[in-house]
Design an enzyme around this catalytic site. Sequence first.
Site, short mmCIF file in Angstrom:
data_model
loop_
_atom_site.label_atom_id
_atom_site.label_comp_id
_atom_site.label_asym_id
_atom_site.label_seq_id
_atom_site.Cartn_x
_atom_site.Cartn_y
_atom_site.Cartn_z
N LYS A 1 -51.60 -34.15 73.32
CA LYS A 1 -51.88 -35.49 73.90
C LYS A 1 -50.75 -35.96 75.00
O LYS A 1 -49.36 -35.17 74.77
CB LYS A 1 -52.11 -36.27 72.80
CG LYS A 1 -53.25 -36.24 72.06
CD LYS A 1 -53.74 -37.49 71.35
CE LYS A 1 -55.09 -37.02 70.28
NZ LYS A 1 -55.58 -38.22 69.70
N TYR B 1 -64.29 -38.55 74.30
CA TYR B 1 -64.16 -39.36 72.98
C TYR B 1 -65.61 -40.23 72.92
O TYR B 1 -65.39 -41.16 72.14
CB TYR B 1 -63.27 -40.16 73.17
CG TYR B 1 -61.84 -39.59 72.61
CD1 TYR B 1 -61.85 -39.11 71.31
CD2 TYR B 1 -60.84 -39.06 73.33
CE1 TYR B 1 -60.56 -38.13 70.95
CE2 TYR B 1 -60.12 -38.29 73.15
CZ TYR B 1 -59.59 -37.92 71.73
OH TYR B 1 -58.36 -37.27 71.20
N ASN C 1 -50.72 -39.91 68.52
CA ASN C 1 -50.56 -39.00 67.53
C ASN C 1 -50.59 -37.64 67.79
O ASN C 1 -51.12 -36.56 67.08
CB ASN C 1 -51.65 -39.31 66.25
CG ASN C 1 -53.10 -39.03 66.94
OD1 ASN C 1 -53.20 -38.74 68.06
ND2 ASN C 1 -53.79 -38.88 65.84
N HIS D 1 -55.09 -33.40 69.16
CA HIS D 1 -56.31 -33.56 68.77
C HIS D 1 -57.00 -31.80 68.29
O HIS D 1 -56.41 -31.14 69.00
CB HIS D 1 -57.17 -34.24 69.83
CG HIS D 1 -58.77 -33.82 69.74
ND1 HIS D 1 -59.45 -34.71 68.77
CD2 HIS D 1 -59.74 -32.90 69.84
CE1 HIS D 1 -60.73 -34.57 68.73
NE2 HIS D 1 -60.81 -33.29 69.25
N GLU E 1 -66.68 -29.32 72.23
CA GLU E 1 -65.54 -29.83 73.04
C GLU E 1 -64.72 -28.65 73.93
O GLU E 1 -64.12 -28.57 74.62
CB GLU E 1 -64.21 -29.99 71.81
CG GLU E 1 -64.72 -31.42 71.12
CD GLU E 1 -63.83 -31.83 69.97
OE1 GLU E 1 -64.12 -32.96 69.57
OE2 GLU E 1 -62.78 -31.26 69.89
P1 CMP Z 1 -58.14 -38.04 67.32
O1 CMP Z 1 -57.90 -36.89 66.42
O2 CMP Z 1 -57.83 -37.43 68.72
O3 CMP Z 1 -59.66 -38.53 67.38
C1 CMP Z 1 -59.64 -39.79 67.47
C2 CMP Z 1 -58.59 -40.42 67.93
O4 CMP Z 1 -58.80 -41.87 67.83
C3 CMP Z 1 -57.60 -40.11 67.01
O5 CMP Z 1 -57.05 -38.96 67.00
C4 CMP Z 1 -56.55 -41.51 67.05
O6 CMP Z 1 -55.62 -41.04 68.03
C5 CMP Z 1 -57.39 -42.38 67.42
N1 CMP Z 1 -57.53 -43.59 66.55
C6 CMP Z 1 -58.01 -43.61 65.32
N2 CMP Z 1 -57.90 -44.64 64.83
C7 CMP Z 1 -57.26 -45.29 65.67
C8 CMP Z 1 -56.79 -46.79 65.49
N3 CMP Z 1 -56.94 -47.56 64.48
N4 CMP Z 1 -56.07 -47.29 66.57
C9 CMP Z 1 -55.65 -46.46 67.89
N5 CMP Z 1 -56.21 -45.25 67.71
C10 CMP Z 1 -56.81 -44.74 66.56
#
Ligand code: CMP
Length: 141
Positions: free
Chosen positions: A11, A51, A114, A117, A128
């Site tokens: 990311k 998403y 984070n 993904h 995907e």
């Molecule tokens: P990802 O694995 O990319 O899949 C969906 C994403 O939503 C997840 O990682 C997080 O980065 C994001 N996400 C999930 N929960 C939250 C939250 N409470 N606040 C902000 N982002 C979130």
Amino acid sequence: MARERTLSIIKPDGVKKNVIGKIIAMFEEKGLTVAAAKLVQLTKGEAEGFYAVHKARPFFGELTGFMQSGPVMVMVLEGEDAIAKNRELMGATDPAKAAAGTIRKLFSASIGENTVHGSDAQETAKTEIAWFFAESELFTR
Ligand code: CMP
């Protein structure tokens, strides 16, 4: 164990921190190979499309805004049990809950930012991967 393909995205925070190489090294050390890779910057519309499953979530705007805020590295990883291995390496979605030594524990600032993904199942991996790559762009080794 089955030979699988999975989509991995580094990311915008991971690209900005200049840890693309460190993250790929972790995949390679786990026995996964990179079957395809490219740096792209998503539009807001593309981030929303990718998403779409999270559309109803309160964090959808934050998530899609962040995902189009800078370049991301999209990759197809391949190997035995690639989906589970990638998810194990990533660690829990919330870096505060991620196990020691995982990508999110090492590099992530928050649940929103984070770093990585990864596809969560075979069907999602297929969808995907097709979102970003044509079959002719994938290289099995
Ligand atoms: P990802 O694995 O990319 O899949 C969906 C994403 O939503 C997840 O990682 C997080 O980065 C994001 N996400 C999930 N929960 C939250 C939250 N409470 N606040 C902000 N982002 C979130």
